[in-house]
Write a protein that holds these residues in place. Structure first.
Motif, PDB file in Angstrom:
ATOM      1  N   GLU A 218     -23.358  -9.433  11.301  1.00  0.00           N
ATOM      2  CA  GLU A 218     -23.671  -8.010  11.389  1.00  0.00           C
ATOM      3  C   GLU A 218     -25.118  -7.761  10.998  1.00  0.00           C
ATOM      4  OE1 GLU A 218     -20.811  -5.731   9.173  1.00  0.00           O
ATOM      5  OE2 GLU A 218     -19.279  -6.032  10.696  1.00  0.00           O
ATOM      6  N   ASP A 219     -25.751  -6.826  11.716  1.00  0.00           N
ATOM      7  CA  ASP A 219     -27.128  -6.466  11.374  1.00  0.00           C
ATOM      8  C   ASP A 219     -27.133  -5.534  10.165  1.00  0.00           C
ATOM      9  OD1 ASP A 219     -26.621  -3.841  12.278  1.00  0.00           O
ATOM     10  OD2 ASP A 219     -27.724  -4.107  14.152  1.00  0.00           O
TER      11      ASP A 219
ATOM     12  N   ASN B 272     -17.270 -11.531   4.249  1.00  0.00           N
ATOM     13  CA  ASN B 272     -18.600 -11.619   3.654  1.00  0.00           C
ATOM     14  C   ASN B 272     -18.505 -12.308   2.306  1.00  0.00           C
ATOM     15  OD1 ASN B 272     -17.529  -9.598   2.036  1.00  0.00           O
ATOM     16  ND2 ASN B 272     -19.377  -8.363   2.056  1.00  0.00           N
TER      17      ASN B 272
ATOM     18  N   GLY C  13     -24.661  -2.743  10.125  1.00  0.00           N
ATOM     19  CA  GLY C  13     -23.246  -3.056  10.280  1.00  0.00           C
ATOM     20  C   GLY C  13     -22.803  -3.285  11.706  1.00  0.00           C
ATOM     21  N   ASN C  14     -23.762  -3.371  12.630  1.00  0.00           N
ATOM     22  CA  ASN C  14     -23.428  -3.635  14.031  1.00  0.00           C
ATOM     23  C   ASN C  14     -23.261  -5.136  14.246  1.00  0.00           C
ATOM     24  OD1 ASN C  14     -23.806  -0.857  14.855  1.00  0.00           O
ATOM     25  ND2 ASN C  14     -25.988  -1.245  14.580  1.00  0.00           N
ATOM     26  N   PRO C  15     -22.164  -5.572  14.859  1.00  0.00           N
ATOM     27  CA  PRO C  15     -21.976  -7.003  15.088  1.00  0.00           C
ATOM     28  C   PRO C  15     -22.901  -7.539  16.175  1.00  0.00           C
ATOM     29  CG  PRO C  15     -20.155  -5.764  16.030  1.00  0.00           C
ATOM     30  CD  PRO C  15     -21.032  -4.773  15.313  1.00  0.00           C
TER      31      PRO C  15
ATOM     32  N   ARG D 231     -23.608  -9.961   3.982  1.00  0.00           N
ATOM     33  CA  ARG D 231     -23.407  -9.550   5.367  1.00  0.00           C
ATOM     34  C   ARG D 231     -22.113 -10.120   5.938  1.00  0.00           C
ATOM     35  NH1 ARG D 231     -28.016  -7.993   8.263  1.00  0.00           N
ATOM     36  NH2 ARG D 231     -28.881  -7.576   6.226  1.00  0.00           N
TER      37      ARG D 231
ATOM     38  N   ARG E 232     -13.700 -12.262  10.302  1.00  0.00           N
ATOM     39  CA  ARG E 232     -14.847 -11.534   9.753  1.00  0.00           C
ATOM     40  C   ARG E 232     -14.664 -11.419   8.243  1.00  0.00           C
ATOM     41  NH1 ARG E 232     -15.158  -6.256   8.260  1.00  0.00           N
ATOM     42  NH2 ARG E 232     -17.165  -5.206   8.468  1.00  0.00           N
TER      43      ARG E 232
ATOM     44  N   HIS F  12     -19.664 -11.708   8.718  1.00  0.00           N
ATOM     45  CA  HIS F  12     -19.879 -12.694   9.769  1.00  0.00           C
ATOM     46  C   HIS F  12     -18.558 -13.371  10.121  1.00  0.00           C
ATOM     47  CE1 HIS F  12     -20.189 -14.724   5.903  1.00  0.00           C
ATOM     48  NE2 HIS F  12     -19.845 -15.844   6.506  1.00  0.00           N
TER      49      HIS F  12
END
Length: 137
Positions: free
Chosen positions: A74-75, A54, A78-80, A97, A52, A99
């Protein structure tokens, strides 16, 4: 075939090697003078992937050329969000973001990635497992 700044194969350029795979930058300021974006080919062996992370201030497009894997983006909260991806899938990673990508298939996974603006990929040189691989490696 003569090498030019317009037609570039991954084996024509030095690659960024890591424990999880490699990135061959085939377009960008340092490769052919592109000023608004950069990109290249990522090769992930079976079972490998990158953690993960960014790219502050940059958007990314990931296009799956071959192989199968899991992609996390992540939306806005911050939710994956993780989904299985395969050939011909385009993944959009909004600016800054987090990822990650993992090859979950039995075969190598190959991606084409684009960063806009150009430059965030150069920070990869600072990772502890970074090594510069010669063209054709």
């Amino acid at each position: 075939m003569p090498k030019t700044k317009y037609f570039i194969y991954p084996e024509d350029v030095s690659a960024f090697g890591f424990d999880w795979g490699k990135l061959s930058l085939t377009v960008g300021p340092e490769v052919n003078g592109a000023s608004r974006f950069s990109g290249g080919v990522v090769d992930l062996p079976s079972g490998e992937g990158h953690a993960r992370h960014n790219h502050p201030g940059a958007e990314e497009i990931i296009f799956v050329i071959s192989g199968e894997g899991e992609q996390m983006v992540e939306d806005e909260n911050g939710n994956p969000i993780t989904t299985k991806v395969g050939p011909r899938c385009t993944i959009y990673v909004p600016e800054s973001r987090f990822h990650s990508t993992k090859n979950t298939g039995a075969e190598p996974m190959q991606l084409f990635v684009v960063y806009s603006p150009a430059g965030p990929e150069l920070a990869l040189r600072e990772l502890p497992d970074f090594r510069l691989l010669p063209p054709g490696w």
